[in-house]
Design an enzyme around this catalytic site. Sequence first.
Site, mmCIF file in Angstrom:
data_model
loop_
_atom_site.group_PDB
_atom_site.id
_atom_site.type_symbol
_atom_site.label_atom_id
_atom_site.label_comp_id
_atom_site.label_asym_id
_atom_site.label_seq_id
_atom_site.Cartn_x
_atom_site.Cartn_y
_atom_site.Cartn_z
ATOM 1 N N GLY A 146 39.864 9.547 62.510
ATOM 2 C CA GLY A 146 39.507 8.400 61.551
ATOM 3 C C GLY A 146 39.789 8.796 60.175
ATOM 4 O O GLY A 146 39.974 10.022 59.904
ATOM 5 N N THR A 174 26.179 3.021 55.542
ATOM 6 C CA THR A 174 26.934 2.151 54.749
ATOM 7 C C THR A 174 26.303 1.181 54.267
ATOM 8 O O THR A 174 25.114 1.036 54.375
ATOM 9 C CB THR A 174 27.643 0.909 55.983
ATOM 10 O OG1 THR A 174 28.271 0.019 55.263
ATOM 11 C CG2 THR A 174 26.750 0.391 56.790
ATOM 12 N N TYR A 223 27.282 -5.392 62.561
ATOM 13 C CA TYR A 223 27.632 -3.877 62.179
ATOM 14 C C TYR A 223 26.646 -3.393 61.483
ATOM 15 O O TYR A 223 26.168 -2.225 61.485
ATOM 16 C CB TYR A 223 28.808 -4.090 61.194
ATOM 17 C CG TYR A 223 29.259 -2.683 60.534
ATOM 18 C CD1 TYR A 223 29.669 -1.751 61.098
ATOM 19 C CD2 TYR A 223 29.188 -2.878 59.102
ATOM 20 C CE1 TYR A 223 30.079 -0.535 60.520
ATOM 21 C CE2 TYR A 223 29.619 -1.649 58.256
ATOM 22 C CZ TYR A 223 30.119 -0.664 59.030
ATOM 23 O OH TYR A 223 30.366 0.791 58.399
ATOM 24 N N LYS A 228 24.294 -0.108 62.486
ATOM 25 C CA LYS A 228 24.263 1.073 61.446
ATOM 26 C C LYS A 228 23.022 1.293 61.001
ATOM 27 O O LYS A 228 22.581 2.533 60.994
ATOM 28 C CB LYS A 228 25.098 0.887 60.242
ATOM 29 C CG LYS A 228 26.629 0.922 60.491
ATOM 30 C CD LYS A 228 27.329 2.206 61.244
ATOM 31 C CE LYS A 228 27.183 3.106 59.851
ATOM 32 N NZ LYS A 228 27.843 4.443 60.491
#
Length: 288
Positions: A10, A100, A124, A128
């Site tokens: 990534g 995040t 998401y 997280k």
Amino acid sequence: MKALVFGTTGQLGIELARRAPRGVSVGAFGRGRADLTDSAACAALIATTDADVIINAAAYTAVDQAETDRDTARKVNAETPGAMARAAAARGLPFFHVSTDYVFDGAGTRAWAEDDAVAPLGVYGETKLAGERAIAAAGGAHVILRTAWVFSAHGKNFVKTMLRVGAGRDELSVVDDQRGGPTAAADIADALWTIAAVFHSGNGQSGIFHYASAPSVTWADFAEAVFDRASLPKKPAVKRIPTSDYPTPAKRPANSVLDCSRIRAVYGIEQPDWRVSLSEVIRELETA
């Protein structure tokens, strides 16, 4: 120092490998060697490693897709990081994990501090946040580094999308009521290596830290900066639109600005200027 890094295919993982300081040996596990949906297998890699630190740069980051792929997002973002952290704690190894701004609801205009109330808007952010809590509950030495708006010359990101979509266009509509700090993967990698070195010296402090670039801008501002720096035959005009004109399956935080004073106080890490990093990324893209 030896580091075991997950997610090396990534954006961040690539930069971690590229920017490893002299004297640091990196054991790299990308998708081909570590299945992030198999938490037991990932934990087993940590249980047998000879590394000094563990860095998890892997994540399920398809924000919209996560709304309908909840199970995979939960495994990759929550269950596996928790299993990794428990395995690291059992070995006495510090575990570093990247999270995040999506753990916040994006309300207000004040920059988000680490101890502010969390309230993710979608799957998401929920997964997280669950990963953060699982890591903390593991009881070992750890750093959770929350960041925002990651970009690089690799993978999928806003900068590369703007260059691709904007080529040959007269005008491009970009959201202008979401604000954050675009952050280069290279700068995040440097911050993680700085923290790793402190832990390796025996002086690391566990906890959640915010790290994003400055100054804060909107997506439309960022798009204009991309086009200003790129060598496009024709630079498109940016039409500033509200989020309501660009509906997506997942809601985005309107305010993603992160207060980065804690990481400065504890680790001496300053906020980088994304404008400098953006120029470097575009230079890399145009000379590749």
